[in-house]
Write a protein that holds these residues in place. Sequence first.
Motif, PDB file in Angstrom:
ATOM      1  N   LEU A 229       0.825  -1.210   0.000  1.00 40.58           N
ATOM      2  CA  LEU A 229       0.000   0.000   0.000  1.00 40.58           C
ATOM      3  C   LEU A 229       0.853   1.252   0.000  1.00 40.58           C
ATOM      4  N   SER A 230       0.266   2.328  -0.490  1.00 45.59           N
ATOM      5  CA  SER A 230       0.811   3.673  -0.323  1.00 45.59           C
ATOM      6  C   SER A 230      -0.295   4.679  -0.656  1.00 45.59           C
ATOM      7  N   ARG A 231      -0.269   5.814  -0.010  1.00 41.48           N
ATOM      8  CA  ARG A 231      -1.286   6.838  -0.254  1.00 41.48           C
ATOM      9  C   ARG A 231      -0.788   7.926  -1.182  1.00 41.48           C
ATOM     10  N   LYS A 232       0.406   7.796  -1.651  1.00 44.77           N
ATOM     11  CA  LYS A 232       0.972   8.821  -2.539  1.00 44.77           C
ATOM     12  C   LYS A 232       1.714   8.127  -3.673  1.00 44.77           C
ATOM     13  N   GLY A 233       1.487   8.582  -4.884  1.00 40.98           N
ATOM     14  CA  GLY A 233       2.175   8.026  -6.022  1.00 40.98           C
ATOM     15  C   GLY A 233       3.615   8.513  -6.106  1.00 40.98           C
ATOM     16  N   SER A 345      -1.608  -2.738  -4.852  1.00 42.23           N
ATOM     17  CA  SER A 345      -2.986  -2.269  -4.694  1.00 42.23           C
ATOM     18  C   SER A 345      -3.234  -0.894  -5.262  1.00 42.23           C
ATOM     19  N   GLY A 346      -2.265  -0.259  -5.795  1.00 45.90           N
ATOM     20  CA  GLY A 346      -2.508   1.050  -6.393  1.00 45.90           C
ATOM     21  C   GLY A 346      -2.429   2.166  -5.376  1.00 45.90           C
ATOM     22  N   THR A 347      -2.559   3.375  -5.899  1.00 41.79           N
ATOM     23  CA  THR A 347      -2.476   4.563  -5.045  1.00 41.79           C
ATOM     24  C   THR A 347      -3.795   4.755  -4.293  1.00 41.79           C
ATOM     25  N   GLY A 348      -3.695   5.089  -3.006  1.00 40.32           N
ATOM     26  CA  GLY A 348      -4.878   5.327  -2.196  1.00 40.32           C
ATOM     27  C   GLY A 348      -5.316   4.065  -1.464  1.00 40.32           C
ATOM     28  N   ILE A 349      -6.239   4.236  -0.536  1.00 40.51           N
ATOM     29  CA  ILE A 349      -6.715   3.109   0.261  1.00 40.51           C
ATOM     30  C   ILE A 349      -8.236   3.041   0.299  1.00 40.51           C
TER      31      ILE A 349
END
Length: 473
Positions: A229-233, A345-349
């Motif tokens: 996971l990560s919240r920033k690209g 999982s892509g950017t964001g949660i």
Amino acid sequence: MRERDNETSDDVDNGVLERTDNLETTGIGIVDGTTAQIDLALPRLSDDDDDYVEDEDSAVPVNDHDLRYGDQDADGEEGLGEDLAAEDLATVEPAEEVVDAEVVVPAAEAAVATHTGVTRRAMHHPVSSDKHALERVRGARVEEEPLQSRRLDQLSADRESPDLLTADRLIDRARVAAPEPEGVWQRLVYGATRGRVALADNPRVRARKELDRRISAPLAGGAKFVPVLSRKGGVGKTSVTTLLGMALADAREDRVIAIDANPDRGTLAERIERSSGKTVRDLVRARADVSGFNDLSAIVARDETRLDILASDADPHLSEAFSDRDYHDVAAIAAHYYSIVLTDSGTGIVHSVMDATLELADQLLIVAGRSVDEAKLASETLSWLESNGYGELARHAIVVLNTSRPGASLVRPAELESHFRTRVRAVVTIPYDAHIATGGPITFRDLSAATRGAARELAAVVVEGLRSAGTVR
């Protein structure tokens, strides 16, 4: 023919003799041109016999041709008849004995004398007081104890169980050649002594072998899901997923797959050199037709480290159609053929697939950059997980501090690590690598030694987390 010592006519009832213990019959015949006297003694009848005709189960059948005298043979001489020639009587052998239940019962007996002037006894029934003797012997079977399985703890004390046949007990270690060591000096000594002397590995080799052991440790249970996971690209989430998958697949014997679940056209498939041309959408369509690994291998792409990658759709509109239900379907297929399933999982949660990703997660990886805002977003991600019912996953998560830019950072790395160690189980730092920074395919062997070592350390920490009792689904 005449009868002697027959007691009275009362012994005869309708032509059947009640007693034969004192019955003898004598006759005169010509054998080979010579007159001979023949005496015939009948055996004693049992009480339940009503005639002298042999029963069907007798060892030797008797008919009216058994005793034939005075017949003319082929040479014009009188003899014993076509069934038993006179010249064959001297060589009559006892019939084969029948062995049943360790009791030997002769099939027939015959006593034959010389051809001239002597008493001759023809073949007769087996001497027995009971015609059912053989039947009773056959019926007298020894009762055998039925076979039955026994538990290991029911074996007697002097009997060993199969568990005691271990390799340590049976293999003679003195005769097993030591593996060839690494290092120039170690190999030189090993070759000169023909394998009898193996010097210890140097500290670097020992550390690498220990790391291999940690990564390749077996995992109990079914497939393990590890979302990244990560919240920033731009912090290197996809690169970290690729490095982790390569390090796991390179050291482990089981299968490892990385799934690109980015709803906005992920780039995971672009990080390896090989491509299958198929995407996760193809697997969703063909999920009912997947009956074996060959069907799945035609959709995934495989790296040289044996890492399989399932790409996302190139069209963002199609990617948005990839729902949590689709992820569950793909995850069910992947769990059937793989031991470790990584999810980019892509950017964001809060996108459509995140709920399904977190439901199946066994271990979480949270990627953070080495800047103030990137580190703060990673810490806020942990807070969001804790407040939304994923507190255990957050506490057992791994934070990966990825160095995506060259040069020294103004942010002190020790302070970042100190902060995240208070919130998660482990923190791993990935150094900058120009090979990764290009954005092209990653070749694991072309990475710097420091980057490969950091990726392998991350893989070992992930496996240890999956093996620990504190792993929470």
